[in-house]
Design a protein around this motif. Structure first.
Motif, PDB file in Angstrom:
ATOM      1  N   VAL A  80       0.857  -1.184   0.000  1.00  0.00           N
ATOM      2  CA  VAL A  80       0.000   0.000   0.000  1.00  0.00           C
ATOM      3  C   VAL A  80       0.896   1.237   0.000  1.00  0.00           C
ATOM      4  O   VAL A  80       1.620   1.488   0.966  1.00  0.00           O
ATOM      5  CB  VAL A  80      -0.903   0.013   1.254  1.00  0.00           C
ATOM      6  N   GLN A  81       0.862   1.994  -1.085  1.00  0.00           N
ATOM      7  CA  GLN A  81       1.738   3.152  -1.206  1.00  0.00           C
ATOM      8  C   GLN A  81       0.888   4.410  -1.323  1.00  0.00           C
ATOM      9  O   GLN A  81       0.204   4.602  -2.329  1.00  0.00           O
ATOM     10  CB  GLN A  81       2.625   2.996  -2.440  1.00  0.00           C
ATOM     11  N   VAL A  82       0.937   5.225  -0.277  1.00  0.00           N
ATOM     12  CA  VAL A  82       0.099   6.421  -0.273  1.00  0.00           C
ATOM     13  C   VAL A  82       0.944   7.628  -0.649  1.00  0.00           C
ATOM     14  O   VAL A  82       2.018   7.845  -0.082  1.00  0.00           O
ATOM     15  CB  VAL A  82      -0.555   6.652   1.110  1.00  0.00           C
ATOM     16  N   CYS A  83       0.451   8.417  -1.608  1.00  0.00           N
ATOM     17  CA  CYS A  83       1.177   9.602  -2.052  1.00  0.00           C
ATOM     18  C   CYS A  83       1.054  10.704  -1.007  1.00  0.00           C
ATOM     19  O   CYS A  83      -0.010  10.931  -0.454  1.00  0.00           O
ATOM     20  CB  CYS A  83       0.621  10.099  -3.386  1.00  0.00           C
ATOM     21  N   ARG A  84       2.168  11.374  -0.752  1.00  0.00           N
ATOM     22  CA  ARG A  84       2.104  12.471   0.218  1.00  0.00           C
ATOM     23  C   ARG A  84       2.636  13.766  -0.387  1.00  0.00           C
ATOM     24  O   ARG A  84       3.039  14.672   0.306  1.00  0.00           O
ATOM     25  CB  ARG A  84       2.882  12.108   1.470  1.00  0.00           C
ATOM     26  N   HIS A  95      -3.298  13.137   6.713  1.00  0.00           N
ATOM     27  CA  HIS A  95      -4.281  12.573   7.617  1.00  0.00           C
ATOM     28  C   HIS A  95      -4.636  11.141   7.190  1.00  0.00           C
ATOM     29  O   HIS A  95      -4.777  10.241   8.025  1.00  0.00           O
ATOM     30  CB  HIS A  95      -5.528  13.466   7.613  1.00  0.00           C
ATOM     31  N   LEU A  96      -4.766  10.936   5.891  1.00  0.00           N
ATOM     32  CA  LEU A  96      -5.132   9.602   5.395  1.00  0.00           C
ATOM     33  C   LEU A  96      -4.026   8.574   5.638  1.00  0.00           C
ATOM     34  O   LEU A  96      -4.306   7.405   5.895  1.00  0.00           O
ATOM     35  CB  LEU A  96      -5.471   9.666   3.896  1.00  0.00           C
ATOM     36  N   ILE A  97      -2.768   9.015   5.569  1.00  0.00           N
ATOM     37  CA  ILE A  97      -1.667   8.083   5.860  1.00  0.00           C
ATOM     38  C   ILE A  97      -1.770   7.617   7.312  1.00  0.00           C
ATOM     39  O   ILE A  97      -1.642   6.429   7.609  1.00  0.00           O
ATOM     40  CB  ILE A  97      -0.293   8.742   5.579  1.00  0.00           C
ATOM     41  N   GLY A 105      -2.321  -1.020  11.637  1.00  0.00           N
ATOM     42  CA  GLY A 105      -1.508  -1.215  12.838  1.00  0.00           C
ATOM     43  C   GLY A 105      -0.017  -1.238  12.547  1.00  0.00           C
ATOM     44  O   GLY A 105       0.747  -1.898  13.246  1.00  0.00           O
ATOM     45  N   VAL A 106       0.405  -0.558  11.512  1.00  0.00           N
ATOM     46  CA  VAL A 106       1.845  -0.444  11.223  1.00  0.00           C
ATOM     47  C   VAL A 106       2.185   1.006  10.873  1.00  0.00           C
ATOM     48  O   VAL A 106       1.333   1.751  10.392  1.00  0.00           O
ATOM     49  CB  VAL A 106       2.307  -1.319  10.034  1.00  0.00           C
ATOM     50  N   LEU A 107       3.426   1.374  11.107  1.00  0.00           N
ATOM     51  CA  LEU A 107       3.888   2.698  10.689  1.00  0.00           C
ATOM     52  C   LEU A 107       4.357   2.608   9.235  1.00  0.00           C
ATOM     53  O   LEU A 107       4.665   1.514   8.745  1.00  0.00           O
ATOM     54  CB  LEU A 107       5.051   3.147  11.574  1.00  0.00           C
ATOM     55  N   PRO A 108       4.416   3.758   8.531  1.00  0.00           N
ATOM     56  CA  PRO A 108       4.953   3.719   7.165  1.00  0.00           C
ATOM     57  C   PRO A 108       6.317   3.023   7.156  1.00  0.00           C
ATOM     58  O   PRO A 108       7.171   3.290   8.000  1.00  0.00           O
ATOM     59  CB  PRO A 108       5.072   5.193   6.788  1.00  0.00           C
ATOM     60  N   GLY A 109       6.487   2.121   6.212  1.00  0.00           N
ATOM     61  CA  GLY A 109       7.724   1.338   6.152  1.00  0.00           C
ATOM     62  C   GLY A 109       7.545  -0.053   6.750  1.00  0.00           C
ATOM     63  O   GLY A 109       8.362  -0.943   6.531  1.00  0.00           O
ATOM     64  N   SER A 120       3.709   2.142   2.680  1.00  0.00           N
ATOM     65  CA  SER A 120       4.780   3.092   2.347  1.00  0.00           C
ATOM     66  C   SER A 120       4.179   4.453   2.030  1.00  0.00           C
ATOM     67  O   SER A 120       3.071   4.541   1.503  1.00  0.00           O
ATOM     68  CB  SER A 120       5.559   2.639   1.112  1.00  0.00           C
ATOM     69  N   GLN A 121       4.943   5.487   2.364  1.00  0.00           N
ATOM     70  CA  GLN A 121       4.601   6.835   1.882  1.00  0.00           C
ATOM     71  C   GLN A 121       5.420   7.036   0.635  1.00  0.00           C
ATOM     72  O   GLN A 121       6.621   6.748   0.639  1.00  0.00           O
ATOM     73  CB  GLN A 121       5.043   7.899   2.874  1.00  0.00           C
ATOM     74  N   VAL A 122       4.819   7.536  -0.428  1.00  0.00           N
ATOM     75  CA  VAL A 122       5.599   7.747  -1.644  1.00  0.00           C
ATOM     76  C   VAL A 122       5.448   9.176  -2.132  1.00  0.00           C
ATOM     77  O   VAL A 122       4.534   9.902  -1.740  1.00  0.00           O
ATOM     78  CB  VAL A 122       5.210   6.758  -2.770  1.00  0.00           C
TER      79      VAL A 122
END
Lengths: 157, 422
Positions: A80-84, A95-97, A105-109, A120-122
């Motif tokens: 799951v890669q969310v654009c920031r 906010h969505l990330i 239940g996990v942090l980005p990465g 992931s944040q991308v």
């Protein structure tokens, strides 16, 4: 896991070799193939591709690590890669990330314990007109809201 | 209004070759093959077709840089990397009108005497790459690609090549290195790609939209295309409007449409009834504008006159209440992440910009930080192989020049007045 292309992938690889005047040009497509076949680009996959193309593993590694799309470590079944970037952020991506992180239940990465999701944040996915946007494996999900994210994740669970 | 590209984009079937042909698709290629290459290039020159990737170089002039010597094969590479934040127009062409692009490529290849062509598409666009692959296969089957196209004796091979996640590969020499299977490091120029490009061969790199305009130009003539736009800037442009507008999306409008009209009429004005705070007019690297500056013709020359660029046509709209330091911090994170690391002023400079802007936003700014940012920018601009350093420095400078009080307030109050949120 044995690191050898399936017959389909090998056929695709052989077809690729005919499309370029130079074997090295097949490095990027081969790494995409390897990731599709083996889930991620392992050290073994790098040695395997190097052997197929007759170049050094170091050369392949130098290329593989330059680009963000090649995962050098295993990722979850769903990445799951969310654009920031700016357009997504203006419409609430930050906010969505946090929301996705909370749901999974996990942090980005991180990857969920069951190995199903990696978050992931991308940077910019190139879909700014339908922001906020995320990519899960090969697919884009656009105009995201908390509710639509919940529905998407629920389907994949 | 006359549309060049998007006329049939609402029709889902348009991506298939049969529908495309039912609207006259590939007739321009047929016509081109009966023309001389020089005559096609002349039409493109008359059209005042400026490159749509960002730099805005006249396409016909660029094509003229290929050496006259035909003893070595030449390569046409299509830049479909589309990585500039705020830019999302080429994706629309590739997913809605892939044959428009393929026809444009075939015509350009004939005009340039090219037999090898690659579409370098950003790796994330998996769906678009599939659509293009299908369209390329259709075009081969119908005889518009491959050997002896339409019996003309002209051959062209076209391959869709996926990138793998690197903004820098939108720069043409990085793209060439990446296509060759290397890290996407930009190359020093000269030699220019037109003499030494992909695989050491003379190479032209053109943006997707630029080539998709070509069939219309061949069908209708360069003068008619030029007449749609403004002087020196022909045709329409696909303008992507994103951010806080009521109707974000891609709009096909004549080059030179008023920017205020783009935002307020076409994109429906600012979301939630808010006031406008700022506009990044041509992709994230272009200098920001204040609301009192947007009553301007959206063309390359007029935008340059007010110190910014129409760039890649990506208009990012920022509403009142947005923290401009946070917005800049987001951009600096991006450029720092995407610097390829080859040139020191860029690798270090983008890192420092990210760090300094980030600490100001976090309430830890120091006296002199704003001057330090401007100093770092001065030491980046024009001192690197490619324009990525400039692409980071230009927004940093312009955000400070135009919204200086917000930076000072963050440093003075030692906190973000907006609560560190967008």
């Amino acid at each position: 896991m044995s690191v050898i292309f399936s017959d389909t992938a090998k056929a695709e690889f052989d077809r690729l070799l005919t499309r370029y005047p130079d074997k090295e040009a097949v490095i990027l497509p081969s790494l995409h193939l390897a990731q599709r076949e083996f889930g991620f680009v392992s050290d073994e996959a790098i040695v395997y591709i190097a052997g197929l193309l007759g170049v050094s593993p170091a050369q392949i590694e130098g290329v593989a690590t330059f680009y963000t799309m090649y995962n050098r470590k295993p990722v979850g079944k769903y990445h799951v890669q969310v654009c920031r970037n700016i357009a997504c952020s203006l419409l609430g991506a930050e906010h969505l990330i946090e929301h996705v992180a909370g749901r999974l239940g996990v942090l980005p990465g991180g990857t969920t314990r069951d190995g199903k999701f990696t978050l992931s944040q991308v940077e910019c996915l190139g879909s700014c007109g339908t922001a906020p946007v995320m990519q899960i494996n090969d697919d884009y999900y656009e105009n995201l809201t908390e509710a639509s994210i919940d529905a998407i994740l629920e389907k994949l669970r | 209004m006359e549309t060049v590209l998007t006329t049939h984009f609402a029709d889902d079937g348009y991506r298939r070759i049969d529908t495309y042909r039912s609207f006259g698709g590939y007739d321009a290629l047929r016509k081109s093959l009966s023309m001389t290459p020089e005559a096609i290039i002349d039409e493109v020159k008359k059209a005042n077709l400026r490159g749509r990737g960002g730099a805005g170089f006249p396409a016909g002039v660029k094509w003229g840089f290929l050496p006259k010597d035909l003893s070595r094969p030449r390569v046409l590479v299509i830049n479909a990397d589309e990585g500039e934040p705020g830019t999302f127009k080429d994706r629309v062409i590739m997913s809605r009108g892939p044959h428009l692009l393929i026809e444009g490529i075939a015509i350009a290849a004939f005009a340039l005497r090219v037999h090898i062509s690659y579409i370098y598409i950003r790796g994330e666009f998996v769906r678009e790459a599939r659509i293009l692959d299908e369209a390329v296969a259709e075009a081969y089957a119908a005889g518009f690609l491959g050997k002896n196209i339409l019996g003309s004796g002209f051959d062209l091979d076209l391959t869709v090549h996926r990138g793998a996640g690197a903004y820098i590969c939108g720069e043409e020499t990085s793209l060439i290195n990446s296509l060759e299977g290397k890290r996407g490091w930009p190359r020093l120029k000269p030699p220019f790609p037109a003499s030494v490009g992909a695989f050491g061969l003379p190479t032209i790199v053109n943006n997707v939209e630029t080539l998709a305009d070509v069939p219309w130009i061949v069908t209708n003539g360069g003068e008619k295309f030029a007449a749609i736009g403004v002087e020196k800037n022909g045709g329409t442009r696909l303008i992507g409007v994103s951010g806080a507008v009521n109707r974000p999306g891609v709009y096909e409008l004549p080059a030179g449409t008023n920017l205020k009209e783009i935002i307020y009429t076409h994109a429906g004005g600012i979301r939630d009834g808010k006031a406008l705070k700022a506009v990044i007019p041509g992709g994230s690297s272009t200098p920001v504008l204040r609301p009192d500056e947007i009553d301007v013709s959206y063309d390359i020359e007029s935008m340059a006159k007010i110190g910014t660029m129409a760039g890649s046509g990506g208009v990012i709209v920022i509403p009142e209440g947005t923290c401009m330091v946070r917005a800049l911090s987001t951009l600096m994170n991006f450029y720092s992440h995407e610097s390829c690391g080859q040139c020191t002023p860029c690798r270090e400079g983008t890192g420092w910009l990210k760090k300094i802007v980030g600490r100001i936003e976090a309430g830890k700014g120091r006296a002199g930080d704003v001057e330090l940012i401007l100093d770092v920018c001065d030491n980046m601009m024009g001192r690197t192989i490619c324009p990525l350093a400039d692409a980071a420095a230009m927004p940093a400078q312009s955000f400070i020049w135009k919204f200086r009080e917000e930076f000072d307030r963050h440093i003075g109050e030692q906190k973000c007045p907006y609560g560190n949120r967008f």
